[in-house]
Design a protein around this motif. Structure first.
Motif, mmCIF file in Angstrom:
data_model
loop_
_atom_site.group_PDB
_atom_site.id
_atom_site.type_symbol
_atom_site.label_atom_id
_atom_site.label_comp_id
_atom_site.label_asym_id
_atom_site.label_seq_id
_atom_site.Cartn_x
_atom_site.Cartn_y
_atom_site.Cartn_z
ATOM 1 N N GLN A 363 0.802 -1.226 0.000
ATOM 2 C CA GLN A 363 0.000 0.000 0.000
ATOM 3 C C GLN A 363 0.833 1.274 0.000
ATOM 4 O O GLN A 363 0.319 2.344 -0.301
ATOM 5 N N THR A 364 2.082 1.158 0.370
ATOM 6 C CA THR A 364 2.919 2.369 0.433
ATOM 7 C C THR A 364 4.253 2.122 -0.259
ATOM 8 O O THR A 364 5.297 2.485 0.236
ATOM 9 N N GLU A 365 4.183 1.508 -1.430
ATOM 10 C CA GLU A 365 5.409 1.161 -2.147
ATOM 11 C C GLU A 365 5.989 2.363 -2.894
ATOM 12 O O GLU A 365 7.197 2.513 -2.990
ATOM 13 N N THR A 366 5.125 3.219 -3.431
ATOM 14 C CA THR A 366 5.624 4.324 -4.259
ATOM 15 C C THR A 366 5.395 5.679 -3.571
ATOM 16 O O THR A 366 4.603 5.789 -2.635
ATOM 17 N N TYR A 367 6.088 6.694 -4.076
ATOM 18 C CA TYR A 367 5.917 8.053 -3.553
ATOM 19 C C TYR A 367 4.448 8.477 -3.653
ATOM 20 O O TYR A 367 3.897 9.070 -2.723
ATOM 21 N N GLY A 368 3.837 8.153 -4.783
ATOM 22 C CA GLY A 368 2.447 8.548 -5.008
ATOM 23 C C GLY A 368 1.484 7.875 -4.037
ATOM 24 O O GLY A 368 0.536 8.503 -3.563
ATOM 25 N N GLN A 369 1.714 6.605 -3.740
ATOM 26 C CA GLN A 369 0.837 5.911 -2.790
ATOM 27 C C GLN A 369 0.931 6.535 -1.401
ATOM 28 O O GLN A 369 -0.079 6.712 -0.724
#
Lengths: 450, 446
Positions: A363-369
């Protein structure tokens, strides 16, 4: 209870601070790339539109990039695009969101530009008239797309003449009537650091970020703003059926009813319940029965779209073959009803809990997430790491509790059903046998009366 | 291997260690390390897609993709996806002209388990529920193509630009083929193309090559090598003269699409063509957006892209026409702008902007373990896995002259296919609605 919360500080620290001009900032540091993503959320949306000036919030937002005291429209796009940055503006019901995605080496320039857009827009007439025509043209073109027509029809069938049903873009005639003075007044009224917040995910450390934000956005001044409350939702006690004829060779189906607010304490258990019924893709009952067993549809789904100040909605939908559309709809409702009778099986519940628990790192893998999670926290006033805490809560629910949740929050007896279908379609779904069928001209979806 | 991108004068470090090896049965394996999160993505890439199809079986690669979710000798239909979801993971698959790819993302602790079930899926596939799944695929075609004006236009554009090469066929297949495919067709196709010597396995995430290798050997290593699938023989003959095709649809939106033939994906002209697409259509400051949308106001949007494929691809320009204007006006302005490009080369600043955007997109795009694996898989199909990391350097090396040359070589009027979607106002909505109301009233009299 699962032990997912043993990491007491969460996967990454979340910080909050306030700039000298009163702008609240929520921030997380992520260091694997020299990248910054940020979103400025201004509390200005369609709920703030009055006197038939429909589309004003959207037009004001879209015009931010069309000229300032210091830059022309062309200079703005040239500058931002030369930096390899992405700048997006989006106006919704309650907020206008400006999102910047930029290499950190260019952040200062990107922030200076953003600051100029926020403080000095001039809404030049030449650009305004062109943009209005583009928006009107794309509204008309949206009538080509059965998915968009369905969406629009469902919202109107559900909310009736309530402002929540009003198109965010406005209508061709309301857009044409908007003037530069309207935009200036709206901007003056709502665009203020004390009526906004900023969410940032960057590799920069806090002190450096603070310094940069003060330097670029610090000059933005303004007071807090009072917003008018939206009227309560019209009550729905009986089912409704709306058909929209289009030249299509499938039936596009959306059915649903009011849902809940994002802050509703039952929201986590509703998500868990819905995962099993229709939200869990291949694992959901909708998918297993409607797609795999019956072969009725390629895509079939259900979701609860949570609301902010007012309850959101529940929507189940599919695209299905015209000849068997009546059967497919009846079957979909049957799946809802039997779920309300028997609730989830032990296996279904265990699998759903296990899905959510295992999904946490995704759920929090990318900067955008991560940015999305921070914005939700701040906007809805959710606790830090709410996405983990809510999953932790889910682990405790029993079959009985999920069954009760299905009985409380699903209403197969008072569904609003909208269909985009070919004109020779005959509606005949047993669940709606005594309901008067309304037929809407898709072109009327471009008009609005409150 | 760490990848350093230079964007806007600053170096951006991307940690992108890539290791490749090949098993004795011909299976290529690529491992991408990313230890930021406890996640792993396992991806199966097969060198087969609509490119390998012929009349009568169009769409079969994609139907086979659907059938790969129908279980094995050990697993029930859809049990594969349900298992992955139980682990908290996700999975999906896609088929295109050149490839069929299956991908998943699961917690790292499941590495061994996921390799086992992926192996089982290929080694012990059982195709259940064929007829009902074929229904699902037909609904997918109706939804994505037939009921989407843009989807229909795209199908027509490709079918016109390619007259001999199988890129002529839509990936989803022609409807009459989807009505007549048999289970035997699909089984034969599976045995021909789903062989280890026609496959690339990508493992991306919180893993090391040392731990991946023995696990892969113990699973996919057991697949026996088979004869190489037959090559695609047909080549597209040279286009002599402009081709024009029109689609009329009741509705409210008109579009113009232009396609030009370009070389295959690994050809050295592709980086320059990619940057040319940025210059022409990427963003509000791009040439065509400024000209058609802002200056002449005949369009509400312009898009352009390079179809980078195993065999010679296309350079596509796509225009949504503004109400009150005709597709012909937009088309004529498009050609004017392209002619202008032949005579007025792009500037140093335009090229630099295109490179900045391409580099920044690269950084943004390849953040997750799934997307990193996808990048490597795509290049493994087009060329070889390592080419994924060589690409940014090739982009950096493009000169003004290169862009000018590819514009003059490929964007020629005589090489263009023009496809127009002409919106015609719905004929008689009132009669429509009257009929519908009557039909829905009748049911009360029964």
């Amino acid at each position: 209870m699962a032990a997912v919360l043993t990491m007491s500080a969460g996967p990454f620290p979340i910080h909050r601070f306030t700039l000298s001009n009163g702008l609240p900032v929520i921030y997380a540091q992520k260091t694997d790339l020299s990248l910054t993503v940020l979103r400025l959320v201004v509390y200005a949306g369609k709920r703030d539109e009055t006197d038939g000036k429909w589309g004003l919030a959207n037009l004001t937002a879209e015009m931010l990039t069309e000229g300032t005291k210091n830059r022309t429209s062309d200079e703005i796009s040239e500058e931002i695009e030369f930096l390899g940055a992405q700048l997006g503006v989006d106006a919704g019901i309650y907020t206008t969101q400006v999102t910047l995605n930029i290499l950190t080496s260019q952040l200062e320039k990107g922030l200076q530009l953003t600051s100029d857009l926020l403080q000095n827009p001039t809404f030049p007439d030449s650009e305004l008239s062109k943009l209005k025509e583009r928006i009107i043209s794309s509204l008309q073109e949206s009538l080509n797309d059965p998915d968009q027509v369905l969406d629009e029809a469902f919202r109107r069938a559900l909310y009736d003449h309530h402002p929540l049903a009003r198109p965010e873009e406005g209508t061709p005639s309301s857009i044409r009537a908007l003037t530069r003075q309207d935009l200036e007044a709206f901007h003056r009224m709502f665009y203020s650091p004390r009526n906004a917040f900023l969410a940032v995910v960057t590799n920069l450390p806090q002190e450096e970020l603070k310094h940069l934000l003060e330097k670029t956005l610090g000059s933005w001044k303004g007071d807090s703003v009072e917003h008018r409350a939206l009227p309560p939702l019209p009550s729905h006690t009986s089912p409704r059926v709306v058909l929209v004829p289009m030249k299509v060779n499938q039936a596009f189906v959306a059915l649903g009813h009011y849902g809940v607010r994002r802050t509703d304490p039952d929201y986590p258990r509703i998500r868990l319940m819905n995962y099993i019924l229709g939200g869990g893709g291949f694992a959901s009952r909708f998918f297993r029965i409607i797609r795999n067993k019956m072969g009725y549809a390629y895509s079939v789904y259900g979701y609860f779209m949570p609301g902010y100040k007012l309850p959101g909605y529940y929507l189940a939908g599919m695209q299905t073959k015209v000849e068997t559309a009546n059967d497919a709809i009846q079957e979909l409702i049957q799946v809802m009803k039997s779920f309300q009778k028997e609730g989830p099986t032990e296996d279904e519940l265990r699998d759903a809990k296990s899905f959510y628990e295992g999904s946490i790192p995704r759920q929090t893998e990318t900067y955008g997430q991560i940015l999305g999670a921070l914005v939700n926290e701040q906007l809805y006033g959710l606790p830090d790491y709410y996405w983990i805490k809510e999953i932790d809560l889910m682990q405790g629910y029993s079959r009985k509790e999920i069954l009760e949740t299905a009985r409380t929050y699903l209403h197969p007896d008072r569904l609003v059903l909208t269909l985009v279908v070919p004109p020779d379609f005959t509606f005949d779904v047993p669940s709606f046998k005594d309901v008067k069928v309304e037929v809407w001209d898709p072109r009327d979806l471009l008009n609005w009366e409150e | 291997m760490s990848l350093t991108l230079v964007a806007l004068g600053s170096a951006v470090e991307l940690n992108f260690p890539l290791t490749t090896f090949t098993l004795p049965n011909g299976l290529q394996v690529a491992v991408v390390e990313d230890h930021a999160n406890p996640l792993v993505s396992v991806q199966l890439w097969f060198r087969v897609g609509s490119r390998n199809e012929s009349y009568g079986i169009t769409g079969i690669s994609h139907v086979l993709e659907h059938m790969m979710f129908k279980g094995t000798r050990k697993m029930k239909s859809e049990e594969y996806s349900q298992t992955i979801q139980r682990w908290g993971g996700m999975d999906n698959a896609f088929t295109s002209e050149d490839q069929t790819a299956y991908f998943s993302e699961v917690p790292k602790a499941r590495l061994k388990d996921i390799l086992e079930i992926e192996y089982d899926r290929v080694a012990n596939a059982v195709f259940r529920e064929f007829e009902s799944e074929l229904n699902v695929v037909r609904e997918e075609r109706r939804w994505r193509t037939e009921n989407s004006p843009e989807g229909s236009l795209y199908e027509l554009l490709r079918a016109t630009a390619y007259i001999a090469h199988p890129y002529h066929h839509p990936v989803v297949g022609w409807m009459s083929d989807l009505e007549n495919l048999t289970l035997e067709d699909v089984e034969r196709y599976f045995h021909t193309y789903y062989v280890p010597n026609n496959m690339i396995l990508v493992v991306s995430g919180d893993v090391t090559p040392e731990e991946v290798r023995p696990l892969v050997e113990a699973t996919f290593g057991k697949l026996p090598r088979r004869p190489d699938p037959p090559p695609v023989r047909t080549r597209e003959p040279e286009q002599e003269g402009l081709r024009r095709v029109e689609l009329k649809r009741e509705g409210f939106a008109s579009y113009v699409a232009l396609a030009f033939h370009i070389p295959e994906g690994k050809h050295p002209d592709l980086p320059a063509l990619t940057l040319l697409a940025h210059v022409l259509t990427d963003g509000k400051s791009s040439r065509l957006y400024r000209y058609l949308v802002k200056e002449k106001t005949v369009a509400i949007d312009v898009q352009g892209w390079v179809e980078q494929q195993l065999d010679p691809g296309l350079f596509v320009l796509w225009v949504a026409v503004q109400q009150g204007h005709t597709p012909e006006e937009a088309e004529s302005l498009l050609f004017q702008a392209l002619e202008d490009l032949q005579n007025h080369p792009i500037t140093e600043r335009e090229l630099e902007k295109a490179k900045n955007r391409n580099m920044a997109n690269f950084v943004r795009r390849y953040q997750s373990v799934v997307s990193k694996g996808m990048l490597v898989g795509t290049w493994a199909i087009l060329d070889r896995p390592e080419a994924a990391l060589a690409w940014p350097k090739k982009i950096q090396a493009v000169s003004l002259e290169d862009v000018q040359r590819v514009a003059q070589t490929y964007l020629l009027r005589d090489q263009a296919t023009v496809a127009i979607l002409r919106a015609v106002p719905p004929k008689d909505m009132n009669a429509f609605m009257k009929k519908m109301k009557e039909a829905s009233q009748k049911r009360f009299r029964r």
